[in-house]
Design a protein around this motif. Structure first.
Motif, PDB file in Angstrom:
ATOM      1  N   ALA A 121      -8.818  19.131  13.993  1.00 33.82           N
ATOM      2  CA  ALA A 121     -10.035  19.221  12.976  1.00 33.82           C
ATOM      3  C   ALA A 121      -9.871  18.700  11.739  1.00 33.82           C
ATOM      4  O   ALA A 121      -8.835  18.788  11.015  1.00 33.82           O
ATOM      5  CB  ALA A 121     -10.053  20.850  12.718  1.00 33.82           C
TER       6      ALA A 121
ATOM      7  N   ASN B 246     -14.084  20.553  10.097  1.00 31.47           N
ATOM      8  CA  ASN B 246     -13.678  21.588  10.783  1.00 31.47           C
ATOM      9  C   ASN B 246     -14.168  21.541  12.310  1.00 31.47           C
ATOM     10  O   ASN B 246     -14.543  22.579  12.818  1.00 31.47           O
ATOM     11  CB  ASN B 246     -13.915  23.185  10.380  1.00 31.47           C
ATOM     12  CG  ASN B 246     -12.911  23.312   9.180  1.00 31.47           C
ATOM     13  OD1 ASN B 246     -11.953  23.166   9.117  1.00 31.47           O
ATOM     14  ND2 ASN B 246     -13.454  24.142   8.116  1.00 31.47           N
TER      15      ASN B 246
ATOM     16  N   VAL C 210     -13.748  19.760  16.173  1.00 32.48           N
ATOM     17  CA  VAL C 210     -12.567  18.904  17.074  1.00 32.48           C
ATOM     18  C   VAL C 210     -13.728  18.202  18.141  1.00 32.48           C
ATOM     19  O   VAL C 210     -14.429  19.017  18.722  1.00 32.48           O
ATOM     20  CB  VAL C 210     -11.898  19.770  17.669  1.00 32.48           C
ATOM     21  CG1 VAL C 210     -10.918  19.132  18.603  1.00 32.48           C
ATOM     22  CG2 VAL C 210     -10.806  20.550  16.614  1.00 32.48           C
TER      23      VAL C 210
END
Length: 224
Positions: free
Chosen positions: A161, A165, A167
């Motif tokens: 991440a 934040n 992915v």
């Protein structure tokens, strides 16, 4: 900038001037776009890449046909499997993929062999990087054999991440990262969502509570 690349690699700045000049003249700076296959199983290992910018993912295909993530090479690092294959005059047994746009110094075999033979400082640089990555691979094996999947997935999400934040990865890709099936990842992510740690959308995992994931990793004594 092109002339100062040696300073990005710990250990090379101590090279004697004549060796540094030989390294610079015998190498080339290359750039490849994201998604490029840098090396593949069966190919001759004839160049050592030292990354200046970007990330390369190294993975291997198991006998069952599943891709197994081994490690990433970041800026300031080299690839241990390429180093091993060049030292042993063996072909590649894994695949290296540019995850991002990559800029690197490519050291051809002749230059590599000459400097390993002539320069104690260059040999130390090569074997220090090799030793560190081998240790990392033993840690990976230990993690696969002994760590719970929820802990490993939490640690990998925190690693991947960015500041946002988020992915950018499918369940199948995360399964490859951790050497497990997509279904296992899906079940574990569903539990993380239930706990309020993540949100999911197609091809994306958003970390909504990093502290919760970090506490899981810490409580298990995981070496992230």
């Amino acid at each position: 900038m092109e002339e100062k690349w040696i300073t990005q690699f710990k250990g090379l700045s101590r090279l004697p001037e004549e060796i540094r000049i030989a390294l610079e003249k015998g190498s080339e700076i290359v750039s490849v776009p994201a998604g490029t296959q840098i090396f593949a199983p069966g190919q001759t290992a004839d160049k050592l890449w030292l990354l200046l910018d970007g990330t390369v993912k190294v993975q291997q295909r198991s006998e069952t046909g599943r891709d197994v993530f081994l490690y990433r090479v970041h800026a300031g690092e080299s690839c241990v499997l390429t180093t091993a294959n060049m030292l042993a005059f063996e072909e590649h047994t894994a695949e290296g993929l540019a995850e991002t746009d990559v800029r690197a110094v490519a050291i051809p075999r002749q230059t590599f062999d000459d400097l390993v033979a002539k320069s104690p400082v260059f040999r130390e640089f090569v074997f220090t990087a090799y030793s560190k990555r081998i240790t990392d691979l033993f840690v990976l094996i230990d993690d696969i054999l002994f760590q719970r999947m929820d802990v490993r997935l939490a640690a990998r999400l925190l690693e991947l991440a960015g500041e946002a934040n988020v992915v950018q990865a499918t369940h199948a890709v995360l399964g490859t990262e951790l050497g497990t099936a997509r279904e296992v990842i899906s079940r574990t992510l569903a539990e993380f969502h239930r706990r309020g740690w993540i949100d999911q959308s197609r091809g994306e995992v958003c970390l909504t509570n990093r502290d919760g994931l970090a506490q899981l990793v810490k409580s298990a004594g995981f070496h992230a």
